[in-house]
Design a protein around this motif. Structure first.
Motif, PDB file in Angstrom:
ATOM      1  N   LEU A   6       0.607  -1.212  -0.133  1.00  0.00           N
ATOM      2  CA  LEU A   6       0.093  -0.064  -0.011  1.00  0.00           C
ATOM      3  C   LEU A   6       0.862   1.328   0.040  1.00  0.00           C
TER       4      LEU A   6
ATOM      5  N   ALA B  61      -2.858   0.284  -3.937  1.00  0.00           N
ATOM      6  CA  ALA B  61      -2.556  -1.072  -3.878  1.00  0.00           C
ATOM      7  C   ALA B  61      -1.784  -1.864  -4.943  1.00  0.00           C
TER       8      ALA B  61
ATOM      9  N   TYR C   1     -10.031  -7.226  -0.432  1.00  0.00           N
ATOM     10  CA  TYR C   1      -9.545  -6.890   0.994  1.00  0.00           C
ATOM     11  C   TYR C   1     -10.681  -5.823   1.131  1.00  0.00           C
TER      12      TYR C   1
ATOM     13  N   THR D 291     -10.602  -2.257   3.337  1.00  0.00           N
ATOM     14  CA  THR D 291      -9.781  -1.208   3.495  1.00  0.00           C
ATOM     15  C   THR D 291     -10.193  -0.117   4.306  1.00  0.00           C
TER      16      THR D 291
ATOM     17  N   SER E 214     -13.581   2.948   7.289  1.00  0.00           N
ATOM     18  CA  SER E 214     -13.372   1.510   6.744  1.00  0.00           C
ATOM     19  C   SER E 214     -14.450   1.434   5.488  1.00  0.00           C
TER      20      SER E 214
ATOM     21  N   ARG F 155     -13.685   3.638  -2.940  1.00  0.00           N
ATOM     22  CA  ARG F 155     -12.606   2.575  -3.426  1.00  0.00           C
ATOM     23  C   ARG F 155     -12.965   2.576  -4.797  1.00  0.00           C
TER      24      ARG F 155
ATOM     25  N   CYS G   7      -3.330   4.151   5.770  1.00  0.00           N
ATOM     26  CA  CYS G   7      -4.400   3.049   5.109  1.00  0.00           C
ATOM     27  C   CYS G   7      -3.829   1.765   5.264  1.00  0.00           C
TER      28      CYS G   7
ATOM     29  N   ALA H 117      -5.251  -2.483   4.630  1.00  0.00           N
ATOM     30  CA  ALA H 117      -6.068  -3.578   4.002  1.00  0.00           C
ATOM     31  C   ALA H 117      -6.132  -4.910   4.746  1.00  0.00           C
TER      32      ALA H 117
END
Length: 114
Positions: free
Chosen positions: A3, A23, A31, A33, A49, A70, A94, A96
């Motif tokens: 990341l 990523a 994932y 994240t 999140s 995302r 951040c 994951a």
């Protein structure tokens, strides 16, 4: 998964910043994240999140000011921060999560001046 966070910096109170988390190394869509932060002298706390399915959760202090998102096609997650306050000053990270594995990016500094 690796990341790489970016987008931090100095902003005046009331301003906005957008943090990005890129990523690589695995299928990011597998994932969950999120973003965490650690302010000087304080414990790390969860900011926001988002699950692989897009379900979001926020720290109580966010109060509608931040939005996590995302883009799995771009292997990236974002944290749009608005109405920033001096108390939002912290190092932001951040992460994951998949199964038992939690992976962290490097921290980036966000400083909000009054």
């Amino acid at each position: 998964v690796q990341l790489q966070a970016s987008g931090g910096g100095l902003v005046q109170a009331g301003g906005s910043l957008r943090l990005s988390c890129a990523a690589s190394g695995d299928i990011f869509s597998n994932y969950a994240t999120g973003w965490y932060r650690r302010a000087p002298g304080k414990q790390r706390e969860m900011v926001a999140s988002i699950t692989s399915g897009g379900y979001t959760n926020y720290g109580n202090f966010v109060k509608g000011r931040f939005t996590i998102s995302r883009d799995n096609a771009k292997n990236a997650a974002y944290l749009q921060m608005s109405s920033l306050r001096p108390e939002d000053t912290a190092v932001y990270y951040c992460n994951a999560i998949r199964g038992r594995g939690t992976y962290w990016g490097q921290g980036i500094q966000v400083t909000v001046s009054s």
